[in-house]
Design a protein around this motif. Sequence first.
Motif, short mmCIF file in Angstrom:
data_model
loop_
_atom_site.label_atom_id
_atom_site.label_comp_id
_atom_site.label_asym_id
_atom_site.label_seq_id
_atom_site.Cartn_x
_atom_site.Cartn_y
_atom_site.Cartn_z
N UNK A 156 -66.11 75.51 69.66
CA UNK A 156 -66.20 74.06 69.43
C UNK A 156 -66.40 73.33 70.75
N UNK A 157 -65.64 73.71 71.76
CA UNK A 157 -65.76 73.07 73.08
C UNK A 157 -67.16 73.29 73.65
N UNK A 163 -74.63 73.12 77.17
CA UNK A 163 -74.78 74.12 78.23
C UNK A 163 -76.00 73.77 79.09
N UNK A 164 -75.77 73.61 80.38
CA UNK A 164 -76.88 73.47 81.32
C UNK A 164 -77.19 74.86 81.85
N UNK A 181 -75.23 68.22 74.67
CA UNK A 181 -73.82 68.02 74.33
C UNK A 181 -73.76 67.45 72.91
N UNK A 182 -73.62 68.35 71.94
CA UNK A 182 -73.67 67.92 70.54
C UNK A 182 -72.52 67.00 70.16
N UNK A 191 -68.63 69.74 64.28
CA UNK A 191 -68.55 70.77 65.31
C UNK A 191 -67.74 71.96 64.81
N UNK A 192 -66.65 71.68 64.14
CA UNK A 192 -65.81 72.74 63.58
C UNK A 192 -66.58 73.54 62.53
N UNK A 193 -67.36 72.85 61.71
CA UNK A 193 -68.13 73.51 60.66
C UNK A 193 -69.20 74.42 61.25
#
Length: 211
Positions: A156-157, A163-164, A181-182, A191-193
């Motif tokens: 999730x994080x 990610x760069x 960065x979603x 995000x959890x899903x």
Amino acid sequence: MMRFFIFLSLAGLVACSPTEDPVTAGRAHYLAAGCAACHRVDGRGGRVGPDLSLVGFRRSASWLDLWLKNPKGWKHDTEMPGFALDAKTREAVVAYLASLKNWSGAADGEAIYKKAGCIACHGIRGQGGHPNNNVKGGVIPALDTVVGTYTREELVVKIRRGVTVQADDPSGSSPEVNMPAWGEILSEADLEAVAAYLETIAIETPEEEEW
């Protein structure tokens, strides 16, 4: 048949007023070229290629321009035809695609993964392999290692922050494709899903083309 379709698509590109907003002009060109036959935007269009509803969020304008100039030059086995757009038309289409950043939601993790266009980089079932410049192996890695490598919370994080991608050769150009960065547009529940869905996917032969 494909050549005939491309000819009709190019012949149908509309003439736009010099004062017309580039996004509006780009959308007109997008529709005239028949792009909606393969791509969906906000629930409308085909399913042959990736959903473009958030392409402006996950792709840079420079990458979009490179892709439209020469799709097969970036990904040799793509089904995307080359439309040979002139610079002004291509600039307008890029402006339209770059404007597509509004998230309208989806039912579950798999639906979010597809609607957000994650398949464009990671594949239908996470097999990866989409090209990226100046990265190790030259491609985006598969997602088959996420289970056992990251906990749900860590996934999730990672999705939230994005990610760069680090350049394989520091003296070369920066990679064109990075994960955004979603968390800027997806809710914590979204995000959890997605993280939960990533834990279920298996690497297999795709049924659709990832462009």
